[in-house]
Design an enzyme around this catalytic site. Structure first.
Site, PDB file in Angstrom:
ATOM      1  N   GLU A 108      76.122 -86.889 -26.304  1.00  0.00           N
ATOM      2  CA  GLU A 108      77.711 -86.563 -26.389  1.00  0.00           C
ATOM      3  C   GLU A 108      77.937 -85.694 -25.056  1.00  0.00           C
ATOM      4  OE1 GLU A 108      78.330 -84.821 -30.193  1.00  0.00           O
ATOM      5  OE2 GLU A 108      77.292 -83.416 -29.770  1.00  0.00           O
ATOM      6  N   LYS A 110      78.783 -82.446 -22.992  1.00  0.00           N
ATOM      7  CA  LYS A 110      78.653 -80.988 -23.183  1.00  0.00           C
ATOM      8  C   LYS A 110      80.133 -80.302 -22.637  1.00  0.00           C
ATOM      9  CE  LYS A 110      75.733 -77.024 -22.178  1.00  0.00           C
ATOM     10  NZ  LYS A 110      76.712 -76.124 -21.535  1.00  0.00           N
ATOM     11  N   ASP A 112      82.771 -77.636 -21.767  1.00  0.00           N
ATOM     12  CA  ASP A 112      82.727 -76.103 -21.057  1.00  0.00           C
ATOM     13  C   ASP A 112      83.609 -75.564 -21.766  1.00  0.00           C
ATOM     14  OD1 ASP A 112      81.544 -74.513 -19.500  1.00  0.00           O
ATOM     15  OD2 ASP A 112      82.434 -75.301 -17.712  1.00  0.00           O
ATOM     16  N   TYR A 217      80.241 -80.470 -32.602  1.00  0.00           N
ATOM     17  CA  TYR A 217      79.257 -80.999 -32.028  1.00  0.00           C
ATOM     18  C   TYR A 217      78.128 -80.973 -33.295  1.00  0.00           C
ATOM     19  CZ  TYR A 217      78.319 -76.221 -30.491  1.00  0.00           C
ATOM     20  OH  TYR A 217      78.034 -74.793 -30.208  1.00  0.00           O
ATOM     21  N   LYS A 304      72.762 -81.351 -17.115  1.00  0.00           N
ATOM     22  CA  LYS A 304      73.754 -80.623 -16.630  1.00  0.00           C
ATOM     23  C   LYS A 304      74.308 -81.555 -15.289  1.00  0.00           C
ATOM     24  CE  LYS A 304      74.218 -76.221 -17.997  1.00  0.00           C
ATOM     25  NZ  LYS A 304      74.515 -74.770 -17.312  1.00  0.00           N
ATOM     26  N   CYS A 398     107.797 -66.636  10.640  1.00  0.00           N
ATOM     27  CA  CYS A 398     107.295 -68.200  10.484  1.00  0.00           C
ATOM     28  C   CYS A 398     106.146 -68.360  11.537  1.00  0.00           C
ATOM     29  CB  CYS A 398     108.312 -69.186  10.520  1.00  0.00           C
ATOM     30  SG  CYS A 398     107.938 -71.051  10.355  1.00  0.00           S
ATOM     31  N   CYS A 401     108.004 -71.612  13.669  1.00  0.00           N
ATOM     32  CA  CYS A 401     108.950 -71.575  14.357  1.00  0.00           C
ATOM     33  C   CYS A 401     109.535 -69.916  14.849  1.00  0.00           C
ATOM     34  CB  CYS A 401     110.511 -72.107  13.769  1.00  0.00           C
ATOM     35  SG  CYS A 401     110.784 -71.352  12.390  1.00  0.00           S
ATOM     36  N   CYS A 414     110.655 -69.828   5.171  1.00  0.00           N
ATOM     37  CA  CYS A 414     111.136 -70.131   6.474  1.00  0.00           C
ATOM     38  C   CYS A 414     112.418 -70.754   6.127  1.00  0.00           C
ATOM     39  CB  CYS A 414     110.163 -71.017   7.482  1.00  0.00           C
ATOM     40  SG  CYS A 414     111.232 -71.446   8.785  1.00  0.00           S
ATOM     41  N   CYS A 419     113.413 -75.957  11.702  1.00  0.00           N
ATOM     42  CA  CYS A 419     111.717 -75.609  11.790  1.00  0.00           C
ATOM     43  C   CYS A 419     110.859 -76.984  11.725  1.00  0.00           C
ATOM     44  CB  CYS A 419     111.293 -74.735  10.585  1.00  0.00           C
ATOM     45  SG  CYS A 419     109.603 -74.312  10.795  1.00  0.00           S
TER      46      CYS A 419
HETATM   47  N1  LIG Z   1      78.405 -67.691 -14.550  1.00  0.00           N
HETATM   48  C1  LIG Z   1      77.878 -66.535 -14.801  1.00  0.00           C
HETATM   49  O1  LIG Z   1      77.979 -65.370 -14.559  1.00  0.00           O
HETATM   50  C2  LIG Z   1      77.145 -66.923 -16.219  1.00  0.00           C
HETATM   51  C3  LIG Z   1      76.557 -65.912 -17.017  1.00  0.00           C
HETATM   52  C4  LIG Z   1      75.981 -66.381 -18.375  1.00  0.00           C
HETATM   53  C5  LIG Z   1      76.019 -67.533 -18.541  1.00  0.00           C
HETATM   54  N2  LIG Z   1      76.394 -68.593 -17.758  1.00  0.00           N
HETATM   55  C6  LIG Z   1      76.318 -70.155 -18.110  1.00  0.00           C
HETATM   56  O2  LIG Z   1      76.074 -70.096 -19.478  1.00  0.00           O
HETATM   57  C7  LIG Z   1      74.963 -70.944 -19.969  1.00  0.00           C
HETATM   58  C8  LIG Z   1      74.269 -70.310 -20.974  1.00  0.00           C
HETATM   59  O3  LIG Z   1      75.063 -69.986 -21.683  1.00  0.00           O
HETATM   60  P1  LIG Z   1      74.796 -70.433 -23.379  1.00  0.00           P
HETATM   61  O4  LIG Z   1      73.542 -69.840 -24.152  1.00  0.00           O
HETATM   62  O5  LIG Z   1      75.994 -70.588 -23.772  1.00  0.00           O
HETATM   63  O6  LIG Z   1      74.003 -71.982 -23.133  1.00  0.00           O
HETATM   64  P2  LIG Z   1      74.780 -73.591 -22.575  1.00  0.00           P
HETATM   65  O7  LIG Z   1      76.304 -73.111 -22.602  1.00  0.00           O
HETATM   66  O8  LIG Z   1      74.245 -73.901 -21.360  1.00  0.00           O
HETATM   67  O9  LIG Z   1      74.535 -74.291 -23.834  1.00  0.00           O
HETATM   68  C9  LIG Z   1      74.753 -74.090 -25.254  1.00  0.00           C
HETATM   69  C10 LIG Z   1      76.036 -74.170 -25.509  1.00  0.00           C
HETATM   70  O10 LIG Z   1      76.651 -75.483 -25.341  1.00  0.00           O
HETATM   71  C11 LIG Z   1      77.900 -75.457 -26.227  1.00  0.00           C
HETATM   72  N3  LIG Z   1      77.910 -77.163 -26.197  1.00  0.00           N
HETATM   73  C12 LIG Z   1      79.174 -77.729 -25.780  1.00  0.00           C
HETATM   74  N4  LIG Z   1      78.938 -79.050 -26.061  1.00  0.00           N
HETATM   75  C13 LIG Z   1      77.686 -79.267 -26.901  1.00  0.00           C
HETATM   76  C14 LIG Z   1      77.409 -80.247 -27.628  1.00  0.00           C
HETATM   77  N5  LIG Z   1      77.877 -81.492 -27.489  1.00  0.00           N
HETATM   78  N6  LIG Z   1      76.304 -79.820 -28.511  1.00  0.00           N
HETATM   79  C15 LIG Z   1      75.860 -78.665 -28.754  1.00  0.00           C
HETATM   80  N7  LIG Z   1      76.231 -77.553 -28.077  1.00  0.00           N
HETATM   81  C16 LIG Z   1      77.345 -77.739 -26.982  1.00  0.00           C
HETATM   82  C17 LIG Z   1      77.615 -74.925 -27.342  1.00  0.00           C
HETATM   83  O11 LIG Z   1      78.425 -73.713 -27.642  1.00  0.00           O
HETATM   84  C18 LIG Z   1      76.168 -74.106 -27.294  1.00  0.00           C
HETATM   85  O12 LIG Z   1      76.105 -72.937 -27.873  1.00  0.00           O
HETATM   86  C19 LIG Z   1      74.160 -70.827 -18.371  1.00  0.00           C
HETATM   87  O13 LIG Z   1      73.513 -72.132 -18.298  1.00  0.00           O
HETATM   88  C20 LIG Z   1      75.284 -70.576 -17.615  1.00  0.00           C
HETATM   89  O14 LIG Z   1      75.507 -71.767 -16.551  1.00  0.00           O
HETATM   90  C21 LIG Z   1      76.994 -68.295 -16.693  1.00  0.00           C
HETATM   91 ZN   LIG Z   2     109.684 -71.998  10.201  1.00  0.00          ZN
END
Ligand SMILES: NC(=O)c1ccc[n+]([C@@H]2O[C@H](COP(=O)([O-])OP(=O)(O)OC[C@H]3O[C@@H](n4cnc5c(N)ncnc54)[C@H](O)[C@@H]3O)[C@@H](O)[C@H]2O)c1
Ligand SMILES: [Zn+2]
Length: 652
Positions: A108, A110, A112, A217, A304, A398, A401, A414, A419
């Site tokens: 399924e 993932k 964000d 999920y 990913k 601008c 012109c 502008c 122009c």
């Molecule tokens: N950019 C940054 O500064 C920073 C800092 C910390 C973490 N992160 C990111 O967060 C990730 C780690 O975070 P995490 O521990 O939450 O892990 P994750 O987000 O990689 O994976 C786990 C989470 O995915 C989610 N999820 C979404 N769809 C799902 C599905 N179908 N089934 C199960 N879970 C699902 C759930 O909330 C679960 O807790 C890292 O890989 C990184 O990419 C980024």
């Molecule tokens: Zn102009």
């Protein structure tokens, strides 16, 4: 990696996590985080004795922040192991098959967003808790109750924990940021950020205003007796939860890989941001046997997608002048490849945003490219500064012109109607798809036409001749004729295209259609009251329209005369008939759809309204006519069946 580097890396990852989870304001990209995380993981595999307790590999990332009360989950919440390519998936499968070779997989999206645990007791939502450290999270029940896709009660009486992700749809995200831009507020970096921030508001009315969406999920404990996860998910959806836009069961590597490729290819077409695909063992018994590491289930993995956020630097900030005169800053960045596309420029939105974020030339920034929208700078990495950064000065003239700019706070404009940039862009807009859809009028050609002096406004386009065009460099007979043909085919266009092509500020395609349908060519004489009476047309739009007409009446009439756009049907004055100017109500089912009958009556000049009153002239009733018919009889309104209506029309 040496031990000191390892210690530093753990510290840095924890700093990143704090900004990401607690402040909802990441200071690096997932890609950078993931890379460092995997380096740490690798070091720990060969130096088990050095593993720090606070290493991000040893715990679920989120920290519980102040401001909310804490609450324990009934059963632990987990993170996910991740892989980034088919090799990684292959390795994960080998490892998993060693635990049990007789398994299949459920895939399924993932999502964000931010994870959430919902506890239902006696069929009622009793608690909503963020993931927190996996054991204990923040109690945000009030906020979550404002999310419409979270059922407040379900047909399942035993205690149950439903896990899922809270997201903001991409179009909603854009809308929120548009509003924030207008109101001079800081923009959200990405939908994940906006979702997590909106979920953890102390004032739940803010959460309510953000249109969050919950996507389940899984369940916490295996309270349910299904043998397969896929069946369990079906059961959850049947309780009233939202289904994923995509899911599949797969037998093996090849099938998983195929589903992944398809999902990855289509990622932009889903309403929510996805950062990968989750692969889970489908058999619940096998899941239970496999169990968990300190952090992740052994029975699932996040595969990913390529990153959409990258770090780059700003080389230069240039200014673009649009057809309305609005001047927008654009960043020229060090070219960077984002999911297969080399990005060299990114929008900075407006000058306020530059000031608010204190964006400087030479700054390291995070740039986001998702879908077909223009890449944007979403974050300045101020901690990366080395002193070479140059502050950016708000322009006063601008760039095209050189006339003085009008500073409207958020916007710089502008005001010079002649122009070059304004004229050229308005011609390009005039010819664009949602306007007159004239092929062959791209930037280069319009610039050539303008610079040669042949075309100084859209009206001049229609004075072009073969001889004139052949004087231009690069124009051979065929190309010139094609352009003339394309211009010719714009004549007799739909009326709304004509209105839209005028490029009136605040009047887009939808408003052009509404105005055209209501007024046709009469739009030029419509009063403010008449204009705001149109559906979806507000004060601001009406004022902009009236001002435009006041200034450009001559040009509009000239263009109308050239283009002869078709009057919309509704506008034609209906000839005399018994329904003209009458108020009519429809009720009951008829031989044709109600909309068809409504349209027919309206073309005869009738006003079709929904409720019966003394002012109603006719009620037209079909089968099963109900209370409206009774009311009409009570009030003495004339009632006609469909046949009677038709014969009245025919007699006229
Ligand atoms: N950019 C940054 O500064 C920073 C800092 C910390 C973490 N992160 C990111 O967060 C990730 C780690 O975070 P995490 O521990 O939450 O892990 P994750 O987000 O990689 O994976 C786990 C989470 O995915 C989610 N999820 C979404 N769809 C799902 C599905 N179908 N089934 C199960 N879970 C699902 C759930 O909330 C679960 O807790 C890292 O890989 C990184 O990419 C980024
Ligand atoms: Zn102009």
């Amino acid at each position: 990696m040496k031990k000191e580097q390892y210690i530093k890396a753990v510290e840095l990852l924890n700093l990143y996590s704090y900004h990401y989870y607690v402040l909802d304001d990441a200071i690096t990209t997932d890609e950078v985080y993931d890379k460092l995380y995997h380096e740490v993981l690798e070091y720990e595999e060969s130096h088990k004795e050095d593993i720090l307790k606070n290493s991000p590999t040893q715990r679920v990332g989120d920290t519980v922040s102040e401001g909310f009360s804490k609450a324990p989950h009934l059963s632990r919440m987990w993170s996910l192991e991740d892989v980034f390519d088919s090799d990684g998936l292959q390795k994960w499968l080998i490892k998993t098959y060693k635990l049990d070779s007789n398994i299949s997989f459920y895939c399924e999206p993932k999502y964000d967003g931010a994870s959430l645990n919902l506890i239902y007791e006696n069929g009622e939502l009793s608690q909503a808790i963020t993931r927190g450290d996996g054991e204990v999270g923040e109690l945000i029940t009030q906020n979550v109750k404002t999310i419409r896709s979270v059922p407040l009660s379900i047909e399942h009486k035993e205690k149950i924990e439903i896990r899922g992700e809270v997201v903001i749809f991409k179009d909603e995200f854009e809308k929120i940021n548009q509003t924030r831009l207008k109101d001079g507020e800081a923009l959200f970096a990405n939908p994940r950020n906006a979702a997590a921030g909106s979920l953890r508001q102390l004032d739940s009315s803010i959460t309510a205003s953000r249109n969050l969406v919950f996507l389940p999920y899984g369940v916490g404990e295996n309270f349910l007796e299904h043998k397969l996860l896929s069946q369990k998910m079906e059961y959850i959806y049947s309780l009233g939860f939202k289904k994923p836009p995509f899911c599949a069961t797969c037998k093996d590597f090849n099938e998983i890989e195929a589903v992944y490729q398809e999902m990855s290819r289509n990622r932009d077409s889903y309403p929510m941001m996805l950062d990968g695909m989750v692969v889970k063992v489908d058999e619940i018994a096998a899941q239970i046997d496999m169990g968990y590491t300190v952090k992740n289930p052994r029975f699932s993995v996040a595969y990913k997608f390529p990153a959409v956020e990258k770090i780059t630097t700003i080389k230069e900030i240039i200014l673009q002048v649009g057809r309305t005169g609005a001047v927008t800053p654009v960043a020229i960045v060090e070219p960077t490849n984002i999911d297969g596309v080399v990005v060299e420029r990114a929008t900075l939105h407006n000058f306020d945003e530059i000031q608010r974020k204190d964006i400087r030339i030479n700054d390291h920034v995070i740039i986001l490219r998702s879908g077909d929208v223009i890449p944007k700078i979403i974050k300045v990495l101020t901690h990366e500064r080395d002193g070479s950064e140059v502050e950016y000065k708000r322009p006063t003239i601008c760039p095209v012109c050189e006339s003085e700019l009008l500073d409207e706070g958020v916007l710089l404009k502008c005001q010079n109607l002649t122009c070059e940039a304004r004229v050229i862009n308005s011609i390009i807009y005039f010819a664009s798809k949602p306007c007159l859809n004239i092929d062959g009028l791209g930037v280069k050609i319009v610039e050539a036409l303008f610079n040669s002096g042949l075309v100084k406004s859209v009206v001049d386009l229609f004075d072009l001749t073969l001889e004139k065009l052949l004087t231009l460099e690069g124009f051979k007979e065929k190309k010139a004729q094609n352009l003339l043909d394309a211009l010719g085919s714009a004549k007799g266009c739909e009326y709304w295209r004509f209105v839209n092509s005028l490029g009136i500020e605040h009047i887009g395609e939808v408003a052009s259609k509404t105005l055209s349908a209501k007024f046709g060519s009469g739009f030029i004489d419509a009063t403010k009251d008449e204009i705001v009476a149109c559906d979806g047309v507000g004060e601001e739009m009406a004022e902009s329209l009236l001002e435009f007409i006041r200034v450009n009446r001559e040009t509009i009439l000239k263009l109308q005369n050239i283009l002869k756009p078709l009057e919309p049907l509704q506008r034609q004055e209906a000839k005399e008939n018994p329904f003209k100017g009458k108020s009519v109500v429809l009720t009951g089912s008829m031989s044709e759809s109600r909309d068809m009958i409504k349209e027919m009556l309206e073309s005869l000049g009738a006003k079709v309204v929904s409720s019966v009153s003394k002012k109603t002239d006719f009620v037209i009733y079909g089968e099963d006519a109900g209370s409206k018919y009774d009311k009409a009889m009570d009030l003495g309104v004339e009632c006609l069946n469909e046949d009677e209506m038709r014969s009245k029309i025919e007699q006229a």
